[in-house]
Design a protein around this motif. Structure first.
Motif, PDB file in Angstrom:
ATOM      1  N   ILE A   1       0.977  -1.405  -0.193  1.00 46.02           N
ATOM      2  CA  ILE A   1      -0.249   0.358   0.015  1.00 46.02           C
ATOM      3  C   ILE A   1       1.004   1.140  -0.369  1.00 46.02           C
ATOM      4  CG2 ILE A   1      -1.975   1.193   1.126  1.00 46.02           C
ATOM      5  CD1 ILE A   1      -3.008  -1.104   0.283  1.00 46.02           C
ATOM      6  N   PRO A   2       1.021   1.999  -1.032  1.00 45.78           N
ATOM      7  CA  PRO A   2       1.187   3.679  -1.194  1.00 45.78           C
ATOM      8  C   PRO A   2       1.277   3.931   0.041  1.00 45.78           C
ATOM      9  CG  PRO A   2       0.082   3.409  -2.787  1.00 45.78           C
ATOM     10  CD  PRO A   2      -0.057   1.650  -2.329  1.00 45.78           C
ATOM     11  N   VAL A   3       1.796   5.285   0.546  1.00 46.40           N
ATOM     12  CA  VAL A   3       1.656   6.078   1.476  1.00 46.40           C
ATOM     13  C   VAL A   3       2.079   7.416   0.915  1.00 46.40           C
ATOM     14  CG1 VAL A   3       1.609   7.428   3.627  1.00 46.40           C
ATOM     15  CG2 VAL A   3       1.883   5.110   3.023  1.00 46.40           C
ATOM     16  N   VAL A   4       0.331   8.135  -0.043  1.00 45.85           N
ATOM     17  CA  VAL A   4       0.791   9.120  -0.471  1.00 45.85           C
ATOM     18  C   VAL A   4       0.287  10.326  -0.291  1.00 45.85           C
ATOM     19  CG1 VAL A   4       0.503  10.528  -3.304  1.00 45.85           C
ATOM     20  CG2 VAL A   4       0.815   7.676  -2.705  1.00 45.85           C
ATOM     21  N   PRO A   5       0.875  11.554   0.288  1.00 47.94           N
ATOM     22  CA  PRO A   5       0.763  12.521   0.873  1.00 47.94           C
ATOM     23  C   PRO A   5      -0.384  13.666   0.307  1.00 47.94           C
ATOM     24  CG  PRO A   5       3.141  13.099   0.032  1.00 47.94           C
ATOM     25  CD  PRO A   5       2.483  11.700  -0.708  1.00 47.94           C
ATOM     26  N   GLY A   6      -1.933  13.837   1.303  1.00 46.72           N
ATOM     27  CA  GLY A   6      -2.693  13.708   1.005  1.00 46.72           C
ATOM     28  C   GLY A   6      -4.003  13.329   0.374  1.00 46.72           C
ATOM     29  N   CYS A   7      -3.563  11.897   0.041  1.00 41.85           N
ATOM     30  CA  CYS A   7      -4.815  10.515  -0.244  1.00 41.85           C
ATOM     31  C   CYS A   7      -4.708   9.892   1.061  1.00 41.85           C
ATOM     32  CB  CYS A   7      -4.042   9.977  -1.633  1.00 41.85           C
ATOM     33  SG  CYS A   7      -3.538  10.016  -2.380  1.00 41.85           S
ATOM     34  N   PRO A   8      -6.096   9.396   1.461  1.00 41.53           N
ATOM     35  CA  PRO A   8      -6.262   8.249   2.284  1.00 41.53           C
ATOM     36  C   PRO A   8      -5.942   7.174   2.091  1.00 41.53           C
ATOM     37  CG  PRO A   8      -8.588   8.703   1.044  1.00 41.53           C
ATOM     38  CD  PRO A   8      -6.956   9.918  -0.044  1.00 41.53           C
ATOM     39  N   ILE A   9      -5.808   6.537   3.485  1.00 43.54           N
ATOM     40  CA  ILE A   9      -5.357   5.280   3.757  1.00 43.54           C
ATOM     41  C   ILE A   9      -7.095   4.526   3.440  1.00 43.54           C
ATOM     42  CG2 ILE A   9      -4.258   3.606   5.318  1.00 43.54           C
ATOM     43  CD1 ILE A   9      -2.166   5.549   3.748  1.00 43.54           C
ATOM     44  N   PRO A  10      -6.388   2.887   2.629  1.00 38.96           N
ATOM     45  CA  PRO A  10      -7.654   2.679   3.004  1.00 38.96           C
ATOM     46  C   PRO A  10      -8.146   1.474   3.911  1.00 38.96           C
ATOM     47  CG  PRO A  10      -6.583   1.455   0.991  1.00 38.96           C
ATOM     48  CD  PRO A  10      -5.229   2.837   2.078  1.00 38.96           C
ATOM     49  N   ASP A  11      -9.506   1.771   4.451  1.00 42.64           N
ATOM     50  CA  ASP A  11      -9.904   1.322   5.122  1.00 42.64           C
ATOM     51  C   ASP A  11      -9.957  -0.176   5.475  1.00 42.64           C
ATOM     52  OD1 ASP A  11     -11.377   3.365   6.224  1.00 42.64           O
ATOM     53  OD2 ASP A  11     -12.642   3.273   4.869  1.00 42.64           O
ATOM     54  N   GLU A  12      -9.693  -0.362   4.417  1.00 43.72           N
ATOM     55  CA  GLU A  12      -8.974  -2.146   4.610  1.00 43.72           C
ATOM     56  C   GLU A  12      -7.274  -2.435   5.403  1.00 43.72           C
ATOM     57  OE1 GLU A  12     -11.698  -1.413   0.776  1.00 43.72           O
ATOM     58  OE2 GLU A  12     -10.320  -0.731   1.701  1.00 43.72           O
ATOM     59  N   LEU A  13      -6.649  -1.663   4.983  1.00 45.97           N
ATOM     60  CA  LEU A  13      -5.933  -1.727   5.847  1.00 45.97           C
ATOM     61  C   LEU A  13      -5.698  -1.574   7.318  1.00 45.97           C
ATOM     62  CD1 LEU A  13      -2.273  -2.036   5.807  1.00 45.97           C
ATOM     63  CD2 LEU A  13      -1.998   0.806   5.656  1.00 45.97           C
ATOM     64  N   LEU A  14      -6.434  -0.720   7.181  1.00 45.70           N
ATOM     65  CA  LEU A  14      -6.768  -0.280   9.215  1.00 45.70           C
ATOM     66  C   LEU A  14      -7.451  -1.485   9.562  1.00 45.70           C
ATOM     67  CD1 LEU A  14      -7.557   2.966   8.870  1.00 45.70           C
ATOM     68  CD2 LEU A  14      -4.778   2.581   9.197  1.00 45.70           C
ATOM     69  N   GLN A  15      -8.276  -2.381   8.713  1.00 45.03           N
ATOM     70  CA  GLN A  15      -9.065  -3.523   9.272  1.00 45.03           C
ATOM     71  C   GLN A  15      -8.576  -4.756   9.689  1.00 45.03           C
ATOM     72  OE1 GLN A  15     -12.648  -2.655   7.065  1.00 45.03           O
ATOM     73  NE2 GLN A  15     -12.850  -0.814   8.125  1.00 45.03           N
ATOM     74  N   ALA A  16      -7.166  -4.657   8.276  1.00 44.89           N
ATOM     75  CA  ALA A  16      -6.325  -6.138   8.681  1.00 44.89           C
ATOM     76  C   ALA A  16      -5.676  -6.571  10.279  1.00 44.89           C
ATOM     77  CB  ALA A  16      -5.815  -5.774   7.634  1.00 44.89           C
ATOM     78  N   ASP A  17      -6.812  -7.519  10.224  1.00 47.38           N
ATOM     79  CA  ASP A  17      -5.996  -7.744  11.928  1.00 47.38           C
ATOM     80  C   ASP A  17      -5.019  -9.445  11.516  1.00 47.38           C
ATOM     81  OD1 ASP A  17      -7.934  -9.420  11.382  1.00 47.38           O
ATOM     82  OD2 ASP A  17      -8.943  -9.248  13.363  1.00 47.38           O
ATOM     83  N   GLY A  18      -5.123  -9.484  10.587  1.00 45.21           N
ATOM     84  CA  GLY A  18      -4.261 -11.326  10.789  1.00 45.21           C
ATOM     85  C   GLY A  18      -3.045 -10.649  10.020  1.00 45.21           C
ATOM     86  N   PRO A  19      -2.838 -10.227   8.702  1.00 46.25           N
ATOM     87  CA  PRO A  19      -1.448  -9.544   7.769  1.00 46.25           C
ATOM     88  C   PRO A  19      -0.180  -8.936   8.948  1.00 46.25           C
ATOM     89  CG  PRO A  19      -3.091  -9.196   7.007  1.00 46.25           C
ATOM     90  CD  PRO A  19      -3.861  -9.133   8.138  1.00 46.25           C
ATOM     91  N   LEU A  20       0.545  -9.363   8.469  1.00 41.73           N
ATOM     92  CA  LEU A  20       1.817  -8.710   9.101  1.00 41.73           C
ATOM     93  C   LEU A  20       2.226  -7.024   8.328  1.00 41.73           C
ATOM     94  CD1 LEU A  20       4.352  -8.471  11.226  1.00 41.73           C
ATOM     95  CD2 LEU A  20       5.798  -9.982   9.419  1.00 41.73           C
ATOM     96  N   ILE A  21       1.942  -6.180   9.182  1.00 38.34           N
ATOM     97  CA  ILE A  21       1.936  -5.020   8.399  1.00 38.34           C
ATOM     98  C   ILE A  21       3.425  -4.299   8.558  1.00 38.34           C
ATOM     99  CG2 ILE A  21       1.090  -2.718   7.962  1.00 38.34           C
ATOM    100  CD1 ILE A  21      -1.467  -3.731   8.906  1.00 38.34           C
ATOM    101  N   ILE A  22       4.411  -4.481   7.814  1.00 39.93           N
ATOM    102  CA  ILE A  22       5.889  -3.515   8.062  1.00 39.93           C
ATOM    103  C   ILE A  22       5.573  -2.550   7.246  1.00 39.93           C
ATOM    104  CG2 ILE A  22       8.071  -3.921   7.710  1.00 39.93           C
ATOM    105  CD1 ILE A  22       7.972  -6.652   8.773  1.00 39.93           C
ATOM    106  N   GLY A  23       6.344  -1.173   7.970  1.00 35.06           N
ATOM    107  CA  GLY A  23       6.246  -0.244   7.160  1.00 35.06           C
ATOM    108  C   GLY A  23       7.693  -0.413   6.218  1.00 35.06           C
ATOM    109  N   LEU A  24       8.112   0.445   5.167  1.00 35.28           N
ATOM    110  CA  LEU A  24       9.198   0.457   4.459  1.00 35.28           C
ATOM    111  C   LEU A  24       9.547   1.523   4.551  1.00 35.28           C
ATOM    112  CD1 LEU A  24       9.158  -1.945   1.464  1.00 35.28           C
ATOM    113  CD2 LEU A  24       9.879  -2.311   3.975  1.00 35.28           C
ATOM    114  N   THR A  25      10.736   1.855   4.915  1.00 39.55           N
ATOM    115  CA  THR A  25      10.906   4.043   4.919  1.00 39.55           C
ATOM    116  C   THR A  25      12.800   3.954   3.509  1.00 39.55           C
ATOM    117  OG1 THR A  25      11.778   5.390   6.188  1.00 39.55           O
ATOM    118  CG2 THR A  25      12.503   3.651   7.796  1.00 39.55           C
ATOM    119  N   LYS A  26      13.060   4.481   3.761  1.00 43.17           N
ATOM    120  CA  LYS A  26      14.894   5.559   3.307  1.00 43.17           C
ATOM    121  C   LYS A  26      15.085   6.765   2.970  1.00 43.17           C
ATOM    122  CE  LYS A  26      15.716   3.734  -0.812  1.00 43.17           C
ATOM    123  NZ  LYS A  26      15.021   3.266  -2.308  1.00 43.17           N
TER     124      LYS A  26
END
Length: 233
Positions: free
Chosen positions: A132-157
């Motif tokens: 899932i891309p994090v784009v300034p000014g664009c909302p994060i999908p609700d499905e991401l915030l509601q997903a409690d099964g998958p492992l969610i990891i942030g990538l940064t640089k």
């Protein structure tokens, strides 16, 4: 050559045109059929890979199976990888979020943080990965915030390195050198800071990919995933 019928045709050709025979058969029955024919005809019959195979088998302490085509075996692991590949492709860059909860791993990050290639690398190991891309000014999908099964990891640089990568990307796509927030260092710093805060607020681990190869990033992710499925915090 996989059957005795096919070997009979080969034998007929050898009988019609005698000469040295080089082969790489592993099936013992077919080998015996071929070598017997060659002995009767008085022509050399050489198993050209036998020295290599026997040496490798002795070195690694394994037994030769004598089964052709094992490298192409379509087993459950193979089909699992294919399913994971399909999943990664259809869930790339925020697509098809409706079944995001079916993912094993979800990668989150700003543009050009290696989300897609990392997902494909994981998929090749049978892991269903979405990004899932994090784009300034664009909302994060609700499905991401509601997903409690998958492992969610942030990538940064690192911001400076990210700007360089983005500039190179733009040069490949267009000759336009116009300055935009996409490649403005201060804007990129803020973009990364916001994405990091977002991940921290949700308790998602962060991986800095600045000096990591795709393989190294994937290895770190798999370490997190092993703990995730094992129930470790």
């Amino acid at each position: 050559v996989r059957t005795r019928g096919m070997m009979n045709k080969v034998v007929s050709q050898i009988e019609a045109h005698p000469g040295p025979v080089l082969f790489t058969l592993v099936n013992h029955s077919l080998r015996d059929q071929l070598t017997s024919c060659c002995m009767q005809l008085g022509v050399p019959c050489i198993a050209i890979l036998d020295p290599v195979i026997h040496t490798m088998a002795n070195y690694f302490g394994v037994e030769m199976k004598g089964t052709p085509g094992l490298q192409h075996a379509l087993d459950a692991e193979y089909f699992g990888r294919m399913d994971a590949m399909t999943f990664a492709l259809t869930h790339d860059d925020g697509q098809h979020c409706s079944d995001l909860a079916k993912a094993d791993i979800i990668l989150v990050g700003v543009s050009r943080t290696s989300k897609t290639p990392t997902c494909m690398y994981l998929a090749n190991r049978g892991i269903k990965a979405a990004n899932i891309p994090v784009v300034p000014g664009c909302p994060i999908p609700d499905e991401l915030l509601q997903a409690d099964g998958p492992l969610i990891i942030g990538l940064t640089k690192d911001p400076a390195r990210l700007v360089q990568v983005r500039q190179n990307r733009l040069r490949m796509l267009t000759d336009d050198r116009q300055e935009t927030d996409y490649v403005n260092l201060e804007a990129v710093r803020e973009e990364i800071a916001q994405a990091r805060r977002f991940c921290v607020e949700h308790g998602w681990p962060l991986i800095d990919v600045t000096r990591r190869s795709i393989e190294e990033t994937a290895a770190t992710i798999m370490s997190y995933y092993a703990r995730h499925i094992g129930g470790e915090p």
